[in-house]
Design a protein around this motif. Structure first.
Motif, PDB file in Angstrom:
ATOM      1  N   PRO A 247       0.725  -9.165   0.658  1.00 42.09           N
ATOM      2  CA  PRO A 247       0.727  -9.281  -0.805  1.00 42.09           C
ATOM      3  C   PRO A 247      -0.696  -9.244  -1.362  1.00 42.09           C
ATOM      4  O   PRO A 247      -1.637  -9.743  -0.734  1.00 42.09           O
ATOM      5  N   VAL A 248      -0.857  -8.682  -2.542  1.00 42.58           N
ATOM      6  CA  VAL A 248      -2.197  -8.556  -3.113  1.00 42.58           C
ATOM      7  C   VAL A 248      -2.841  -9.925  -3.316  1.00 42.58           C
ATOM      8  O   VAL A 248      -4.072 -10.069  -3.195  1.00 42.58           O
ATOM      9  N   ALA A 249      -2.040 -10.946  -3.590  1.00 44.48           N
ATOM     10  CA  ALA A 249      -2.599 -12.278  -3.800  1.00 44.48           C
ATOM     11  C   ALA A 249      -3.170 -12.863  -2.517  1.00 44.48           C
ATOM     12  O   ALA A 249      -4.004 -13.785  -2.554  1.00 44.48           O
ATOM     13  N   GLN A 250      -2.728 -12.356  -1.376  1.00 40.83           N
ATOM     14  CA  GLN A 250      -3.180 -12.872  -0.093  1.00 40.83           C
ATOM     15  C   GLN A 250      -4.358 -12.097   0.481  1.00 40.83           C
ATOM     16  O   GLN A 250      -4.978 -12.532   1.462  1.00 40.83           O
ATOM     17  N   ILE A 251      -4.671 -10.942  -0.087  1.00 41.84           N
ATOM     18  CA  ILE A 251      -5.727 -10.092   0.470  1.00 41.84           C
ATOM     19  C   ILE A 251      -7.073 -10.810   0.538  1.00 41.84           C
ATOM     20  O   ILE A 251      -7.763 -10.743   1.563  1.00 41.84           O
ATOM     21  N   PRO A 252      -7.495 -11.542  -0.515  1.00 46.36           N
ATOM     22  CA  PRO A 252      -8.811 -12.206  -0.442  1.00 46.36           C
ATOM     23  C   PRO A 252      -8.912 -13.238   0.673  1.00 46.36           C
ATOM     24  O   PRO A 252     -10.026 -13.556   1.116  1.00 46.36           O
ATOM     25  N   SER A 253      -7.786 -13.749   1.131  1.00 47.38           N
ATOM     26  CA  SER A 253      -7.828 -14.796   2.150  1.00 47.38           C
ATOM     27  C   SER A 253      -7.895 -14.241   3.568  1.00 47.38           C
ATOM     28  O   SER A 253      -8.052 -15.016   4.521  1.00 47.38           O
ATOM     29  N   LEU A 254      -7.767 -12.921   3.720  1.00 50.49           N
ATOM     30  CA  LEU A 254      -7.842 -12.331   5.052  1.00 50.49           C
ATOM     31  C   LEU A 254      -9.285 -12.291   5.533  1.00 50.49           C
ATOM     32  O   LEU A 254     -10.227 -12.180   4.745  1.00 50.49           O
ATOM     33  N   ARG A 255      -9.448 -12.368   6.837  1.00 50.19           N
ATOM     34  CA  ARG A 255     -10.775 -12.276   7.404  1.00 50.19           C
ATOM     35  C   ARG A 255     -11.368 -10.894   7.139  1.00 50.19           C
ATOM     36  O   ARG A 255     -10.641  -9.900   7.060  1.00 50.19           O
ATOM     37  N   LYS A 256     -12.682 -10.851   7.030  1.00 51.86           N
ATOM     38  CA  LYS A 256     -13.370  -9.594   6.766  1.00 51.86           C
ATOM     39  C   LYS A 256     -13.023  -8.566   7.835  1.00 51.86           C
ATOM     40  O   LYS A 256     -13.054  -8.863   9.028  1.00 51.86           O
ATOM     41  N   GLY A 257     -12.683  -7.375   7.386  1.00 55.42           N
ATOM     42  CA  GLY A 257     -12.387  -6.286   8.300  1.00 55.42           C
ATOM     43  C   GLY A 257     -10.949  -6.201   8.759  1.00 55.42           C
ATOM     44  O   GLY A 257     -10.596  -5.291   9.518  1.00 55.42           O
ATOM     45  N   THR A 258     -10.089  -7.126   8.295  1.00 53.35           N
ATOM     46  CA  THR A 258      -8.695  -7.093   8.745  1.00 53.35           C
ATOM     47  C   THR A 258      -7.749  -6.446   7.742  1.00 53.35           C
ATOM     48  O   THR A 258      -6.596  -6.206   8.071  1.00 53.35           O
ATOM     49  N   ALA A 259      -8.206  -6.181   6.536  1.00 54.81           N
ATOM     50  CA  ALA A 259      -7.348  -5.549   5.516  1.00 54.81           C
ATOM     51  C   ALA A 259      -7.527  -4.038   5.572  1.00 54.81           C
ATOM     52  O   ALA A 259      -8.630  -3.524   5.417  1.00 54.81           O
ATOM     53  N   ARG A 260      -6.455  -3.315   5.796  1.00 59.64           N
ATOM     54  CA  ARG A 260      -6.475  -1.856   5.849  1.00 59.64           C
ATOM     55  C   ARG A 260      -5.651  -1.317   4.671  1.00 59.64           C
ATOM     56  O   ARG A 260      -4.421  -1.408   4.668  1.00 59.64           O
ATOM     57  N   GLU A 261      -6.329  -0.786   3.660  1.00 59.44           N
ATOM     58  CA  GLU A 261      -5.655  -0.313   2.443  1.00 59.44           C
ATOM     59  C   GLU A 261      -5.568   1.205   2.436  1.00 59.44           C
ATOM     60  O   GLU A 261      -6.501   1.902   2.834  1.00 59.44           O
ATOM     61  N   LEU A 262      -4.442   1.714   1.985  1.00 60.40           N
ATOM     62  CA  LEU A 262      -4.291   3.154   1.848  1.00 60.40           C
ATOM     63  C   LEU A 262      -3.370   3.468   0.681  1.00 60.40           C
ATOM     64  O   LEU A 262      -2.493   2.677   0.319  1.00 60.40           O
ATOM     65  N   ALA A 263      -3.609   4.617   0.089  1.00 59.13           N
ATOM     66  CA  ALA A 263      -2.715   5.103  -0.959  1.00 59.13           C
ATOM     67  C   ALA A 263      -1.405   5.547  -0.332  1.00 59.13           C
ATOM     68  O   ALA A 263      -1.375   6.040   0.797  1.00 59.13           O
ATOM     69  N   THR A 264      -0.331   5.342  -1.054  1.00 55.32           N
ATOM     70  CA  THR A 264       0.979   5.757  -0.550  1.00 55.32           C
ATOM     71  C   THR A 264       1.699   6.567  -1.627  1.00 55.32           C
ATOM     72  O   THR A 264       1.241   6.682  -2.765  1.00 55.32           O
ATOM     73  N   ALA A 265       2.822   7.093  -1.222  1.00 54.08           N
ATOM     74  CA  ALA A 265       3.681   7.805  -2.165  1.00 54.08           C
ATOM     75  C   ALA A 265       4.739   6.877  -2.747  1.00 54.08           C
ATOM     76  O   ALA A 265       5.781   7.328  -3.223  1.00 54.08           O
ATOM     77  N   ILE A 470      -0.973   0.243  -0.392  1.00 48.82           N
ATOM     78  CA  ILE A 470      -0.439  -0.756   0.528  1.00 48.82           C
ATOM     79  C   ILE A 470      -1.573  -1.277   1.393  1.00 48.82           C
ATOM     80  O   ILE A 470      -2.511  -0.547   1.717  1.00 48.82           O
ATOM     81  N   VAL A 471      -1.488  -2.548   1.727  1.00 48.61           N
ATOM     82  CA  VAL A 471      -2.490  -3.187   2.573  1.00 48.61           C
ATOM     83  C   VAL A 471      -1.791  -3.788   3.782  1.00 48.61           C
ATOM     84  O   VAL A 471      -0.888  -4.618   3.642  1.00 48.61           O
ATOM     85  N   HIS A 472      -2.195  -3.349   4.973  1.00 55.08           N
ATOM     86  CA  HIS A 472      -1.728  -3.964   6.209  1.00 55.08           C
ATOM     87  C   HIS A 472      -2.824  -4.899   6.729  1.00 55.08           C
ATOM     88  O   HIS A 472      -4.019  -4.578   6.657  1.00 55.08           O
ATOM     89  N   GLY A 473      -2.417  -6.022   7.263  1.00 54.18           N
ATOM     90  CA  GLY A 473      -3.357  -6.925   7.909  1.00 54.18           C
ATOM     91  C   GLY A 473      -3.382  -6.637   9.402  1.00 54.18           C
ATOM     92  O   GLY A 473      -2.336  -6.674  10.061  1.00 54.18           O
ATOM     93  N   VAL A 474      -4.565  -6.331   9.946  1.00 54.45           N
ATOM     94  CA  VAL A 474      -4.701  -5.948  11.352  1.00 54.45           C
ATOM     95  C   VAL A 474      -5.847  -6.737  11.965  1.00 54.45           C
ATOM     96  O   VAL A 474      -6.984  -6.686  11.467  1.00 54.45           O
ATOM     97  N   ARG A 475      -5.586  -7.469  13.025  1.00 50.85           N
ATOM     98  CA  ARG A 475      -6.642  -8.237  13.691  1.00 50.85           C
ATOM     99  C   ARG A 475      -7.745  -7.296  14.178  1.00 50.85           C
ATOM    100  O   ARG A 475      -7.503  -6.151  14.563  1.00 50.85           O
ATOM    101  N   ALA A 476      -8.964  -7.790  14.181  1.00 53.19           N
ATOM    102  CA  ALA A 476     -10.120  -6.959  14.522  1.00 53.19           C
ATOM    103  C   ALA A 476     -10.041  -6.400  15.931  1.00 53.19           C
ATOM    104  O   ALA A 476     -10.617  -5.338  16.221  1.00 53.19           O
TER     105      ALA A 476
END
Length: 497
Positions: A247-265, A470-476
């Motif tokens: 969720p966009v509200a949770q993105i700031p709380s992710l560790r640096k480098g773990t948020a992977r954002e991409l445009a979608t259809a 969309i933003v996926h959270g991915v461990r470093a």
């Protein structure tokens, strides 16, 4: 592959940008090493159909690397080889696919007869895959490694259509007498579904006979967590390696480098029930459309991780903006005096309930009385399709089913459409979509698609709200996650930690 120029039609039908990081996050190819550990993944949507390959669960199977079809979509939206290594169009209705050497997860070979059986079952399924909406096809063996697929009417995008997760090829063992199909141990992907635990978990093991080489990870432990905050927490605490759709509200709380954002259809839209209730009146639909300020949604609800809704197709399809037509002849907005409506949505995408709340405020300011109902997706979409709500907020990847922009219009907005949440049945819309479906030239097909979009928007059956990123959270420590704008892929043979 080498195709005659006219036979490469499908490759140019969808022109999207090659997005940075799309389909890659490290080396996507398996190295043959068997030393990788198990991946832990949190997905947003639980299986709602016992992992049937024909409905929404088909995408879950595809994302987890379980199933494959004859073709797949590449980063540019073109049909590329999967179980079929090449194909050619024989005539307007017939295509010949040459199969690669591959095995099913039950040990049997992928043969022309097996592929024909799989496609025949998909064509006869009730309800059928969305990719086959309005399409009748037959399949038959045509030699040692060839399958002939024939459609009742010319289908210039058949190779794109066969990339749909809903047209995955399973072994003969998968198919039951009542038309159901069981993907457990019967697919062809790098991971084999071994156990589905009560709808909230699934266990997958590496398939050592995968034609594409040995996957890095030894298996996948999938959890289905509808609550977006809980998915983000699972990533933060180390309980999972990958959390999709943070969720966009949770993105700031992710560790640096773990948020992977991409445009979608993916487009979030308000679908209005055109068959019954207040929105059966075009003027009332126009009043709802006029009451909505989409800029508030993009800026505040999605916190800048979305673009204002412009149409059915968003900016991820770069060709659409230049071809968009103004929907002329819309109905005038009727006066609304306390008209009561029920607005429904689901909570698997956590922004949607907030979108519904903002819409409630905007619609009530315009004179509507709005009751909001929120449920989990698998428990609400059936009621929406049955017309039990006046309005529905949904998020839909317009390229998910086939990769062909025309097909989503047929599925979602025609009288016989299989996912027509607006319950729209307009002969002029059907004619516009039929014209687009019959158009073969890629540029002309895009023009026809946009003309059909304008005809649909003219009805006010749908109000495009935002085009999502969309933003996926991915461990470093994780490599090889597949960042797919079509949301069909996530885990592949090269995904590892």
């Amino acid at each position: 592959m080498r195709f005659a120029r006219r036979r490469r039609l499908a490759s140019g039908l969808l022109l999207v940008p090659l997005l940075s990081g799309c389909f890659a996050s490290g080396d996507p190819s398996p190295s043959g090493s068997a030393s990788g550990g198990r991946l832990r993944v949190a997905l947003a949507f639980p299986p709602s159909e016992n992992f049937s390959p024909y409905g929404g669960d088909a995408t879950l199977l595809s994302r987890l690397g379980v199933t494959e079809g004859l073709t797949r979509l590449d980063a540019n939206g073109a049909a590329s080889p999967a179980l079929a290594e090449s194909w050619r169009q024989e005539n307007g209705r017939s295509w010949l696919f040459t199969l690669r050497e591959a095995r099913f997860q039950d040990g049997t070979d992928v043969t022309p007869a097996a592929v024909a059986t799989a496609l025949t079952h998909a064509a006869r399924a009730e309800p059928g895959p969305a990719a086959l909406s309005g399409v009748r096809l037959t399949a038959e063996p045509a030699g040692e490694r060839r399958v002939r697929v024939t459609t009742a009417e010319p289908d210039p995008v058949l190779p794109l259509r066969l990339s749909s997760p809903g047209l995955a090829v399973l072994s003969a063992k998968a198919y039951r007498k009542k038309g159901t199909a069981d993907p457990v141990g019967t697919a062809t992907g790098p991971f084999r579904l071994t156990k589905a635990g009560g709808g909230d978990r699934a266990t997958l093991d590496r398939f050592d006979g995968y034609w594409g080489g040995l996957a890095h990870a030894s298996g996948v432990d999938a959890r289905f967590i509808a609550d977006g905050t809980a998915r983000a927490n699972a990533l933060r605490t180390g309980d999972v390696d990958i959390a999709e759709a943070v969720p966009v509200a949770q993105i700031p709380s992710l560790r640096k480098g773990t948020a992977r954002e991409l445009a979608t259809a993916r487009t979030t839209s308000l679908l209005l029930n055109t068959r019954s209730g207040p929105f059966a009146d075009p003027g009332t639909r126009a009043a709802a459309r006029a009451a909505i300020d989409t800029s508030v949604l993009a800026k505040d609800v999605y916190e800048g991780h979305a673009d204002r809704g412009q149409g059915v197709f968003g900016p991820a399809l770069t060709w659409a903006a230049g071809k968009r037509e103004e929907p002329k002849g819309r109905a005038r907005a009727a006066r609304v005096h306390g008209t009561a409506i029920t607005l429904a949505t689901y909570d698997n995408r956590p922004e949607l309930p907030e979108v519904a709340q903002v819409l409630q405020q905007q619609l009530e300011k315009a004179g509507f009385t709005v009751e909001v109902e929120v449920r989990e997706s698998s428990r609400i979409e059936g009621d929406a399709l049955a017309g039990k709500f006046d309005a529905f907020v949904g998020a839909r990847n317009t390229m998910l089913d086939t990769g062909d922009p025309v097909s989503i219009l047929a599925s979602d907005f025609t009288c016989d459409g299989g996912y027509n949440l607006a319950l729209l049945c307009d002969k002029r819309v059907d004619r516009a979509v039929a014209t687009a479906e019959a158009t073969a030239d890629p540029a002309e097909r895009q023009d026809a698609a946009m003309a059909a979009e304008a005809r649909i928007l003219r009805t006010d059956a749908t109000v495009p709200l935002v085009h999502q990123r969309i933003v996926h959270g991915v461990r470093a420590s994780v490599r090889g996650v597949l960042l797919d704008p079509y949301e069909r892929a996530l885990i592949g043979p090269g995904t590892r930690r």
